[in-house]
Design a protein around this motif. Structure first.
Motif, mmCIF file in Angstrom:
data_model
loop_
_atom_site.group_PDB
_atom_site.id
_atom_site.type_symbol
_atom_site.label_atom_id
_atom_site.label_comp_id
_atom_site.label_asym_id
_atom_site.label_seq_id
_atom_site.Cartn_x
_atom_site.Cartn_y
_atom_site.Cartn_z
ATOM 1 N N GLU A 143 64.498 61.105 3.310
ATOM 2 C CA GLU A 143 64.391 60.088 2.425
ATOM 3 C C GLU A 143 63.008 60.453 1.712
ATOM 4 N N LYS A 144 62.428 60.977 2.387
ATOM 5 C CA LYS A 144 60.731 60.911 1.762
ATOM 6 C C LYS A 144 61.031 61.988 0.934
ATOM 7 N N ASP A 145 61.528 63.117 1.333
ATOM 8 C CA ASP A 145 61.847 64.402 0.347
ATOM 9 C C ASP A 145 62.533 64.194 -0.962
ATOM 10 N N ILE A 146 63.363 63.344 -0.962
ATOM 11 C CA ILE A 146 64.136 62.910 -2.077
ATOM 12 C C ILE A 146 63.276 62.175 -3.024
ATOM 13 N N ALA A 147 62.546 61.377 -2.299
ATOM 14 C CA ALA A 147 61.764 60.351 -3.354
ATOM 15 C C ALA A 147 60.574 61.209 -3.754
ATOM 16 N N TYR A 148 60.018 62.189 -2.986
ATOM 17 C CA TYR A 148 58.938 63.156 -3.390
ATOM 18 C C TYR A 148 59.277 63.823 -4.592
ATOM 19 N N ARG A 149 60.653 64.236 -4.401
ATOM 20 C CA ARG A 149 61.210 65.310 -5.601
ATOM 21 C C ARG A 149 61.423 64.666 -6.716
ATOM 22 N N GLU A 296 39.997 58.146 -18.558
ATOM 23 C CA GLU A 296 40.832 59.019 -18.001
ATOM 24 C C GLU A 296 42.014 57.981 -17.437
ATOM 25 N N ILE A 297 43.191 58.241 -17.826
ATOM 26 C CA ILE A 297 44.423 57.630 -17.238
ATOM 27 C C ILE A 297 45.107 58.592 -16.406
ATOM 28 N N ILE A 298 45.228 58.108 -14.983
ATOM 29 C CA ILE A 298 45.602 58.864 -13.961
ATOM 30 C C ILE A 298 46.871 58.169 -13.413
ATOM 31 N N ILE A 299 48.147 58.880 -13.499
ATOM 32 C CA ILE A 299 49.461 58.641 -13.099
ATOM 33 C C ILE A 299 49.279 59.040 -11.396
ATOM 34 N N LEU A 300 48.955 58.158 -10.716
ATOM 35 C CA LEU A 300 48.693 58.340 -9.016
ATOM 36 C C LEU A 300 50.186 58.789 -8.437
ATOM 37 N N ARG A 301 49.861 59.918 -7.591
ATOM 38 C CA ARG A 301 51.100 60.287 -6.594
ATOM 39 C C ARG A 301 51.061 59.218 -5.342
ATOM 40 N N ALA A 302 52.282 58.376 -5.633
ATOM 41 C CA ALA A 302 52.178 57.527 -4.430
ATOM 42 C C ALA A 302 52.897 58.265 -3.152
ATOM 43 N N ILE A 303 53.749 59.291 -3.087
ATOM 44 C CA ILE A 303 54.080 60.146 -2.227
ATOM 45 C C ILE A 303 53.351 61.584 -2.277
ATOM 46 N N GLN A 304 52.838 61.768 -1.059
ATOM 47 C CA GLN A 304 51.942 63.044 -0.816
ATOM 48 C C GLN A 304 53.269 64.087 0.002
ATOM 49 N N PRO A 305 53.053 65.402 -0.441
ATOM 50 C CA PRO A 305 54.038 66.192 0.159
ATOM 51 C C PRO A 305 53.769 66.565 1.776
ATOM 52 N N SER A 306 54.666 66.953 2.527
ATOM 53 C CA SER A 306 54.604 67.115 3.858
ATOM 54 C C SER A 306 53.758 68.104 4.088
ATOM 55 N N ALA A 307 52.980 67.671 5.089
ATOM 56 C CA ALA A 307 51.905 68.953 5.643
ATOM 57 C C ALA A 307 52.598 70.172 6.235
#
Length: 307
Positions: A143-149, A296-307
């Motif tokens: 599910e994390k992979d799907i959310a990240y994509r 600066e307006i930054i859209i933050l990455r809530a989910i980081q890619p798997s290491a």
């Protein structure tokens, strides 16, 4: 008599076959057909499963040095799904569902290893805590992979839309969009938003902020608004004590526009003022100071890619 017997045998011998080359030719054609069938099958790569496999192997060998395949850790296929023909996985079949002969051989190997470890005064790997970890599944999308994509698709869409807006309105000197590790960074020059030394938005700032607000409505990510200045001290009589106050007030003005004028959810935003502490160019030149005065307006990455 001997001469007649030999001549008789030659007359009775079967006629010579001249079509035997067809057998070799047929074998060659069959091998070529098999070769091209194999090449076609190898060309049908499932990109999703290949990426998942790559990430799994990377995580296993990089982050689990004590449980890697070279240190006696659990097998990559242990408990994993069996890959069927065509690249499909069958979760109902496990690595332990092999035939009786393989089970017998595996049991014999484990018993031999256990006896060897007992003789050395060490416990068997089978009873170690590491062997109780969850097995690595190959080809499974979490599910994390799907959310990240999904997140990356949204971020790239916003980046492309902002870049298109910059190109259409020839704002290359006033707006910059960057894909960084933190997220999508949109840098707005202070000349586009404010008068010199002021924190109130100008009328020419509205079209740009309105365009950004329309893109932010579809996002689930947190948006950080950060104010920055150059190193020039505030002039005497200014209502701002220092550059810290000016940068923070400018970030707050942008936030209020999004929340009050465009009705965006305030829970989606966070603001900060950094003053002159985070320059992107040298403050020794006028051009550098112009680049440093920005929001600066930054859209933050809530989910980081798997290491």
């Amino acid at each position: 008599m001997r001469y007649r017997s030999r001549a008789s045998r030659q007359r009775n011998a079967a006629p010579e076959q001249h079509d035997r080359w067809l057998i070799t030719y047929a074998d060659l054609i069959t091998l070529l057909m098999i070769f091209f069938v194999v090449m076609y099958a190898m060309s049908q790569v499932d990109a999703t499963k290949y990426q998942s496999l790559s990430e799994t192997l990377h995580t296993t060998f990089k982050n689990s040095p004590q449980q890697g395949a070279l240190s006696g850790g659990p097998s990559l296929l242990e408990g994993g799904a069996i890959v069927q023909e065509g690249g499909q996985t069958d979760p109902s079949r496990r690595d332990g569902d092999s035939d009786d002969k393989n089970q017998h051989n595996a049991a014999g190997t484990e018993q031999a290893d256990g006896d060897s470890n007992s003789a050395d005064g060490t416990s068997s790997m089978k009873d170690s805590p590491e062997s109780q970890d969850q097995p690595v599944m190959i080809g499974e999308i979490t599910e994390k992979d799907i959310a990240y994509r999904k997140q990356e698709e949204q971020l790239q869409h916003v980046k492309n839309m902002v870049q298109a807006y910059i190109d259409e309105n020839q704002l290359e000197n006033a707006i910059t969009v960057i894909d960084s590790e933190k997220g999508i960074e949109i840098r707005l020059s202070d000349s586009l938003l404010f008068a010199l030394g002021q924190s109130e938005l100008t009328t020419k700032a509205e079209p740009t902020l309105k365009k950004l607000a329309s893109l932010f409505q579809t996002l689930d990510s947190t948006i950080s608004i950060e104010g920055h200045t150059d190193n020039v001290p505030m002039s005497p009589g200014s209502r701002f004590k220092d550059n810290w106050a000016l940068s923070a007030e400018r970030a707050l003005s942008v936030l209020r526009y999004f929340v009050e004028e465009e009705s965006l959810k305030q829970e989606q935003f966070q603001i900060s003022g950094y003053g002159e502490t985070r320059p992107v160019a040298s403050n020794d030149t006028s051009e550098g100071r112009t680049k440093n005065r920005r929001v600066e307006i930054i859209i933050l990455r809530a989910i980081q890619p798997s290491a």
